[in-house]
Scaffold this motif. Structure first.
Motif, mmCIF file in Angstrom:
data_model
loop_
_atom_site.group_PDB
_atom_site.id
_atom_site.type_symbol
_atom_site.label_atom_id
_atom_site.label_comp_id
_atom_site.label_asym_id
_atom_site.label_seq_id
_atom_site.Cartn_x
_atom_site.Cartn_y
_atom_site.Cartn_z
ATOM 1 N N TYR A 51 -25.230 -32.365 -0.722
ATOM 2 C CA TYR A 51 -24.241 -31.287 -0.796
ATOM 3 C C TYR A 51 -23.635 -30.955 0.575
ATOM 4 O O TYR A 51 -23.109 -29.858 0.765
ATOM 5 N N HIS A 54 -20.446 -29.008 1.164
ATOM 6 C CA HIS A 54 -20.418 -27.564 0.886
ATOM 7 C C HIS A 54 -21.115 -26.738 1.971
ATOM 8 O O HIS A 54 -21.304 -25.537 1.797
ATOM 9 N N ARG A 57 -19.854 -23.359 2.875
ATOM 10 C CA ARG A 57 -19.538 -22.397 1.801
ATOM 11 C C ARG A 57 -20.676 -21.386 1.633
ATOM 12 O O ARG A 57 -21.843 -21.691 1.913
ATOM 13 N N LEU A 63 -27.672 -22.912 -3.125
ATOM 14 C CA LEU A 63 -27.513 -24.170 -3.860
ATOM 15 C C LEU A 63 -28.639 -25.144 -3.509
ATOM 16 O O LEU A 63 -29.249 -25.759 -4.393
ATOM 17 N N ARG A 87 -16.143 -35.106 -16.550
ATOM 18 C CA ARG A 87 -15.857 -33.718 -16.178
ATOM 19 C C ARG A 87 -15.377 -32.934 -17.407
ATOM 20 O O ARG A 87 -15.675 -31.756 -17.542
ATOM 21 N N THR A 93 -17.077 -25.475 -13.894
ATOM 22 C CA THR A 93 -18.216 -25.144 -13.027
ATOM 23 C C THR A 93 -18.905 -23.866 -13.487
ATOM 24 O O THR A 93 -20.129 -23.773 -13.505
ATOM 25 N N ARG A 104 -21.990 -27.692 -20.207
ATOM 26 C CA ARG A 104 -22.247 -26.437 -19.486
ATOM 27 C C ARG A 104 -22.114 -25.229 -20.407
ATOM 28 O O ARG A 104 -22.853 -24.260 -20.281
ATOM 29 N N ILE A 111 -22.990 -19.831 -12.761
ATOM 30 C CA ILE A 111 -22.170 -20.763 -11.959
ATOM 31 C C ILE A 111 -23.025 -21.584 -11.005
ATOM 32 O O ILE A 111 -22.671 -22.706 -10.662
ATOM 33 N N ASN A 114 -25.937 -24.463 -13.268
ATOM 34 C CA ASN A 114 -24.962 -24.866 -14.287
ATOM 35 C C ASN A 114 -25.270 -26.208 -14.956
ATOM 36 O O ASN A 114 -24.379 -26.938 -15.370
ATOM 37 N N GLY A 118 -21.348 -33.555 -12.074
ATOM 38 C CA GLY A 118 -20.512 -34.724 -12.357
ATOM 39 C C GLY A 118 -19.616 -34.994 -11.165
ATOM 40 O O GLY A 118 -18.982 -34.060 -10.650
#
Ligand code: UDP
Length: 139
Positions: A51, A54, A57, A63, A87, A93, A104, A111, A114, A118
């Motif tokens: 990840y 990210h 973020r 996460l 997707r 998401t 999902r 969120i 989830n 993908g």
């Protein structure tokens, strides 16, 4: 990896809630062939690498904590138009925004937790598949 492939993970929430079988059924019923699969637990280093995009973020720390909280199923899937079709199969998401009947929508709670990952492009599908599987582990 050919561009008719995508990469997925069944995330720790879905594994812990007993949804591995149902999610694999949905994936196969959706026309995807499993070309590689393993059941593993990520650690901070492997989840952080996966990840890495990210990292800046606000949800990054949470996460990584979530993705290392229990085992996951990682798999490479094959189908024509795999990235986009997968997707569509998993939905948005945020599961509260995911279309009814999507993975999902059916199996995710929030969120962050989830249920599934993908890949978002052919390029990332190849990077992510190669991250988890050597050339001897995929058909
Ligand atoms: N995520 C989160 N909070 C957010 C957005 C995303 O915890 O506000 C997590 C979630 O698990 C998501 C992952 O980060 O699946 C990657 O985010 P992305 O926007 O790439 O969504 P995806 O491609 O998985 O739908």
């Amino acid at each position: 990896m050919a561009t008719n492939r995508t990469f997925t993970m069944i995330k720790p929430d879905a594994v812990a809630n007993g949804h591995i079988g149902a999610i694999l059924n949905d994936i196969i019923a959706g026309g995807f062939k499993i070309v590689a699969m393993k059941y593993i637990q990520l650690n901070e280093e492997t989840a952080g690498n996966f990840y890495g995009v990210h990292r800046e973020r606000p949800f990054y720390g949470e996460l990584v904590r979530f993705m290392t909280s229990g085992p996951i199923v990682a798999a490479i899937l094959e189908k024509e138009n795999a990235v986009e079709d997968f997707r569509t199969l998993i939905g948005a998401t945020d599961p509260s925004k995911a279309v009814e009947g999507t993975i999902r929508n059916k199996y995710a709670k929030s969120i962050d937790a989830n249920a599934v990952h993908g890949s978002d492009s052919d390029e990332n599908a190849a990077i992510e598949g190669n991250f988890f599987f050597s050339m001897f582990e995929r058909f």
